[in-house]
Design an enzyme around this catalytic site. Structure first.
Site, PDB file in Angstrom:
ATOM      1  CB  SER A 142      -1.012  -6.182  -3.989  1.00  0.00           C
ATOM      2  OG  SER A 142      -0.024  -6.936  -3.365  1.00  0.00           O
ATOM      3  CG  HIS A 143       1.949  -2.215  -4.006  1.00  0.00           C
ATOM      4  ND1 HIS A 143       1.445  -3.299  -3.277  1.00  0.00           N
ATOM      5  CD2 HIS A 143       1.951  -1.623  -3.134  1.00  0.00           C
ATOM      6  CE1 HIS A 143       1.466  -3.407  -1.868  1.00  0.00           C
ATOM      7  NE2 HIS A 143       1.568  -2.015  -1.809  1.00  0.00           N
ATOM      8  CD  GLU A 183       0.365  -9.764  -0.234  1.00  0.00           C
ATOM      9  OE1 GLU A 183       0.581 -10.883  -0.106  1.00  0.00           O
ATOM     10  OE2 GLU A 183       1.543  -8.902   1.610  1.00  0.00           O
TER      11      GLU A 183
END
Length: 337
Positions: free
Chosen positions: A47-48, A188
């Site tokens: 997610s990052h 997320e």
């Protein structure tokens, strides 16, 4: 046909840097941003990782992110560093200010860095690990956009408001945690939406304030804090510490500033550094041993330390020299250029 594609570690860097530069970031910003995206991607922090290029591109295309800004670093006091990101993504200002923060912490025991006027999209754990790599303990926190309802509330007011901490460990990876004070990070929720998967219960409410497991409805409604009123109070503390304390925006103010544009949140960040040498009276070695006994007691019970999964993934991906991402994500990333 496989649902995933393998990218070499060099390809991860090249894809990130070329995407950023082709959209108007200069080389210095592209490298600073890519350093963090790369670090997250090789730790399987999906997610990052490369996914965050979407937010970076949306942010500069909105016309308000300055992709060529020069951060201004100010020696504000014996234990205070101020960094004006000058309407750029935060990471170049962070990279420029970090050496002075480390120097001040080692000279005075405790030091603080306030980054102002920045757009922020990234995980915080790489930032605090910059400190633990230097033998310092570190904390970082910041607001975001008003996507999260306070405990008992029915609409967004707080940010996802992440909080990170890292503790140096001799000859091994540091003890680090980094979590949003919401049940899930915003990224997320978006990954669940893109995958068409239902959210777990207790993560979000819809626009009418009713519980929902629909990720799309959650994006239109609000997320919930972890731990009910405890997470809500911690989130409010972060709003204050990284907002009014350093003369920057709260999550609600940041969302208003965005005027509905799909850009990274605009606000400030506070990073705190602590020197175990000065604060322990020079007894670093013996107190490091005590900390290690504490960690060993956790592991002896069959539990694991935060970041162990990420650190194991990082080691494995570095050993094989590649990472796996979904074909769909890869194809969408290519469209950004």
């Amino acid at each position: 046909m496989s649902d995933t594609i393998s990218l070499s570690l060099n390809q991860v860097r090249e894809l990130s840097e070329s995407t950023l530069i082709s959209n108007g970031f200069n080389e210095q910003h592209a490298q600073a941003i890519t350093d963090i995206i790369y670090t997250n991607q090789i730790g399987d922090c999906q997610s990052h990782g490369l996914y965050r290029l979407f937010m970076c591109v949306e942010s500069i295309r909105s016309g308000r992110v300055n992709g060529t800004s020069e951060p201004i670093i100010m020696d504000a006091a014996p234990s205070v560093v101020r960094a004006d990101a000058n309407n750029g993504i935060s990471l170049l200002a962070l990279r420029a200010a970090m050496p002075l923060l480390i120097e001040k912490a080692k000279a005075n025991g405790v030091a603080a860095l306030a980054i102002n006027r920045c757009f922020h999209f990234s995980a915080l754990w790489p930032e605090v690990e910059m400190l633990s790599t230097e033998g310092l303990a570190g904390m970082a926190m910041l607001p975001s956009h008003a996507w999260v309802a306070p405990a008992g509330g029915s609409r967004g007011l707080l940010g996802t408001n992440p909080f990170a901490f890292s503790w140096p460990r001799p000859h091994q990876a540091p003890f680090t945690f980094d979590f949003a004070t919401s049940q899930f990070a915003r990224g997320e929720i978006e990954l669940y939406r893109r995958a068409g998967k239902p959210l777990p219960d207790g993560v979000a409410i819809d626009k009418d304030g009713q519980p929902t497991t629909d990720a799309a409805a959650a994006m239109d409604g609000a997320m919930l804090t972890f731990g009910g009123h405890k997470g809500s109070a911690l989130s409010l503390m972060i709003e204050l510490m990284a907002g009014p304390l350093i003369n920057d925006l709260t999550s609600k103010e940041s969302m208003a500033f965005a005027e509905g544009k799909p850009e990274a949140p605009y606000h400030g960040e506070i990073i705190l550094a602590f020197d175990p040498n000065l604060l322990s009276g020079g007894r670093v070695a013996e107190n490091s041993e005590r900390a290690e006994r504490l960690f060993a007691d956790v592991i002896d019970q069959g539990a694991r330390l935060p970041s162990q999964r990420r650190q194991a993934a990082q080691a494995a991906n570095q050993a094989k020299g590649s990472v796996e991402i979904s074909n769909t994500l890869y194809e969408d990333l290519l469209k950004l250029k």
